[in-house]
Scaffold this motif. Structure first.
Motif, mmCIF file in Angstrom:
data_model
loop_
_atom_site.group_PDB
_atom_site.id
_atom_site.type_symbol
_atom_site.label_atom_id
_atom_site.label_comp_id
_atom_site.label_asym_id
_atom_site.label_seq_id
_atom_site.Cartn_x
_atom_site.Cartn_y
_atom_site.Cartn_z
ATOM 1 N N PRO A 161 -63.591 -20.642 43.956
ATOM 2 C CA PRO A 161 -62.809 -21.265 42.886
ATOM 3 C C PRO A 161 -62.511 -20.269 41.767
ATOM 4 C CG PRO A 161 -64.599 -22.708 43.570
ATOM 5 C CD PRO A 161 -64.832 -21.391 44.248
ATOM 6 N N ILE A 162 -61.301 -20.315 41.237
ATOM 7 C CA ILE A 162 -60.905 -19.346 40.216
ATOM 8 C C ILE A 162 -61.777 -19.465 38.969
ATOM 9 C CG2 ILE A 162 -59.137 -20.851 39.233
ATOM 10 C CD1 ILE A 162 -59.031 -16.976 39.639
ATOM 11 N N ILE A 163 -62.260 -20.658 38.658
ATOM 12 C CA ILE A 163 -63.163 -20.819 37.518
ATOM 13 C C ILE A 163 -64.439 -20.013 37.744
ATOM 14 C CG2 ILE A 163 -64.631 -22.437 36.271
ATOM 15 C CD1 ILE A 163 -61.745 -22.649 35.462
ATOM 16 N N GLN A 164 -64.936 -20.043 38.970
ATOM 17 C CA GLN A 164 -66.143 -19.279 39.296
ATOM 18 C C GLN A 164 -65.864 -17.781 39.225
ATOM 19 O OE1 GLN A 164 -68.320 -18.816 43.393
ATOM 20 N NE2 GLN A 164 -68.958 -20.774 42.505
ATOM 21 N N GLN A 165 -64.702 -17.360 39.679
ATOM 22 C CA GLN A 165 -64.333 -15.953 39.583
ATOM 23 C C GLN A 165 -64.293 -15.503 38.124
ATOM 24 O OE1 GLN A 165 -61.173 -14.502 42.198
ATOM 25 N NE2 GLN A 165 -61.172 -16.454 43.292
ATOM 26 N N ALA A 166 -63.736 -16.358 37.271
ATOM 27 C CA ALA A 166 -63.658 -16.035 35.844
ATOM 28 C C ALA A 166 -65.058 -15.933 35.229
ATOM 29 C CB ALA A 166 -62.833 -17.096 35.122
ATOM 30 N N GLU A 167 -65.952 -16.819 35.640
ATOM 31 C CA GLU A 167 -67.333 -16.771 35.134
ATOM 32 C C GLU A 167 -68.025 -15.481 35.560
ATOM 33 O OE1 GLU A 167 -68.910 -20.335 36.782
ATOM 34 O OE2 GLU A 167 -68.096 -21.626 35.184
ATOM 35 N N HIS A 168 -67.805 -15.079 36.814
ATOM 36 C CA HIS A 168 -68.398 -13.830 37.298
ATOM 37 C C HIS A 168 -67.849 -12.632 36.519
ATOM 38 C CE1 HIS A 168 -69.183 -15.918 41.417
ATOM 39 N NE2 HIS A 168 -70.098 -16.204 40.529
ATOM 40 N N LEU A 169 -66.552 -12.666 36.247
ATOM 41 C CA LEU A 169 -65.934 -11.588 35.492
ATOM 42 C C LEU A 169 -66.536 -11.492 34.096
ATOM 43 C CD1 LEU A 169 -63.699 -9.420 35.475
ATOM 44 C CD2 LEU A 169 -62.119 -11.192 34.655
ATOM 45 N N ARG A 170 -66.725 -12.624 33.454
ATOM 46 C CA ARG A 170 -67.335 -12.645 32.120
ATOM 47 C C ARG A 170 -68.764 -12.087 32.178
ATOM 48 N NH1 ARG A 170 -66.931 -15.376 27.111
ATOM 49 N NH2 ARG A 170 -68.699 -14.663 25.857
ATOM 50 N N GLU A 171 -69.528 -12.518 33.180
ATOM 51 C CA GLU A 171 -70.914 -12.065 33.290
ATOM 52 C C GLU A 171 -70.993 -10.558 33.515
ATOM 53 O OE1 GLU A 171 -74.818 -12.570 36.206
ATOM 54 O OE2 GLU A 171 -73.190 -14.035 36.335
ATOM 55 N N LEU A 172 -70.126 -10.040 34.393
ATOM 56 C CA LEU A 172 -70.140 -8.606 34.660
ATOM 57 C C LEU A 172 -69.746 -7.822 33.411
ATOM 58 C CD1 LEU A 172 -69.036 -6.888 37.899
ATOM 59 C CD2 LEU A 172 -68.337 -5.911 35.723
ATOM 60 N N LEU A 236 -56.234 -17.786 32.080
ATOM 61 C CA LEU A 236 -57.565 -18.315 32.295
ATOM 62 C C LEU A 236 -58.607 -17.191 32.252
ATOM 63 C CD1 LEU A 236 -58.586 -20.961 34.921
ATOM 64 C CD2 LEU A 236 -59.919 -18.872 34.692
ATOM 65 N N LEU A 237 -58.320 -16.077 32.883
ATOM 66 C CA LEU A 237 -59.254 -14.943 32.901
ATOM 67 C C LEU A 237 -59.465 -14.393 31.500
ATOM 68 C CD1 LEU A 237 -57.985 -13.166 36.143
ATOM 69 C CD2 LEU A 237 -60.038 -14.576 35.912
ATOM 70 N N LEU A 238 -58.388 -14.273 30.742
ATOM 71 C CA LEU A 238 -58.505 -13.801 29.359
ATOM 72 C C LEU A 238 -59.349 -14.760 28.526
ATOM 73 C CD1 LEU A 238 -54.913 -12.458 28.589
ATOM 74 C CD2 LEU A 238 -57.014 -11.111 28.781
ATOM 75 N N SER A 239 -59.136 -16.047 28.728
ATOM 76 C CA SER A 239 -59.897 -17.037 27.980
ATOM 77 C C SER A 239 -61.389 -16.923 28.276
ATOM 78 C CB SER A 239 -59.402 -18.440 28.321
ATOM 79 O OG SER A 239 -60.160 -19.430 27.652
ATOM 80 N N ALA A 240 -61.724 -16.695 29.551
ATOM 81 C CA ALA A 240 -63.125 -16.550 29.934
ATOM 82 C C ALA A 240 -63.766 -15.333 29.310
ATOM 83 C CB ALA A 240 -63.246 -16.482 31.448
ATOM 84 N N LEU A 241 -62.974 -14.314 29.050
ATOM 85 C CA LEU A 241 -63.490 -13.046 28.509
ATOM 86 C C LEU A 241 -63.575 -13.046 26.980
ATOM 87 C CD1 LEU A 241 -61.579 -10.578 30.856
ATOM 88 C CD2 LEU A 241 -64.058 -10.917 30.789
#
Length: 242
Positions: A161-172, A236-241
């Protein structure tokens, strides 16, 4: 005459011979081997724990490296909680350890060059070491981080899920340190574009083997599909970051 058993190793992201002999790995030397040996020797001297030790050259002209038990991964389900933050810290520590050193020449630091999960050893779902250092070179830390963020976090395949991908990106990113969200996404897209362009050249090269050209075609499809995903979900990715 002593016969030594050799076990061919899978994993990693290279086309060279890599075998295990006891507690060592023997790897065919390529154009990056000499510099990689200097980098690994230096990293051991400063206590960087996330790389194999360089042990010299064997009687067949292969590099000898310490063996690190574990496995590579290709899907988030194979990684434990905290894996992304730890991976980010591992990369940051590499950059910090080499920043300003003569090995970095006039660049920011020495980068691994190919720090994907296919070049990372995991134990119980957590990353412990980077392998395949033949692409290491003086470079820009954001270039290294962008490639890692892409290959660890962005997947058009695998039903993540893209939400999970965004969370992983934030964590990394948080594990690595404070990096501007726009700059990180730009670095991801830049690496995807570079891979697609380089492999397009390989695909059109009639001197390469059919196997290598099929690899190029697959790499182009991988890079472009993942780049399209970044473009589609950039907000969405920017928002997660943030």
């Amino acid at each position: 005459m002593v016969i030594v058993d050799e076990e061919r190793l899978a994993g990693g992201n290279n086309a060279l011979e890599v075998v295990r002999v006891g507690n060592t790995v023997r790897r065919a030397r390529d154009g990056g081997a000499a510099f990689a040996s200097r980098v690994l020797t230096y990293l051991e001297s400063v206590g960087y724990p996330h790389a194999p030790h360089y042990l010299g050259i064997d009687e067949h002209g292969r590099d000898i490296l310490s063996f690190i038990p574990g496995n590579t991964t290709d899907h988030p389900t194979q990684r434990a909680a905290g894996a992304y933050a730890l991976g980010g810290r591992m990369l940051r520590d590499l950059h910090e350890a080499t920043a300003g050193h003569t090995l970095a020449a006039a660049a920011e630091c020495v980068i691994h060059g190919d720090p994907g999960p296919f070049n990372t050893i995991f134990q119980k779902g957590l990353p412990v070491a980077f392998i395949d250092w033949s692409s290491c070179r003086p470079g820009d830390r954001l270039d290294d981080l962008g490639y890692m963020a892409w290959t660890w976090c962005i997947q058009s395949q695998g039903r993540v899920p893209i939400i999970q991908q965004a969370e992983h990106l934030r964590e990394l990113r948080d594990g690595y340190g404070d990096v501007d969200p726009e700059h990180l996404l730009d670095a991801i897209v830049r690496r995807q574009t570079n891979i697609a362009g380089a492999e397009a050249v390989n695909l059109s090269n009639p001197k390469l083997t059919p196997t290598r050209r099929r690899h190029a075609q697959a790499a182009i499809a991988w890079a472009t599909a993942d780049r399209d995903l970044v473009f589609q979900y950039k907000a969405l990715l920017l928002s997660a970051l943030e």
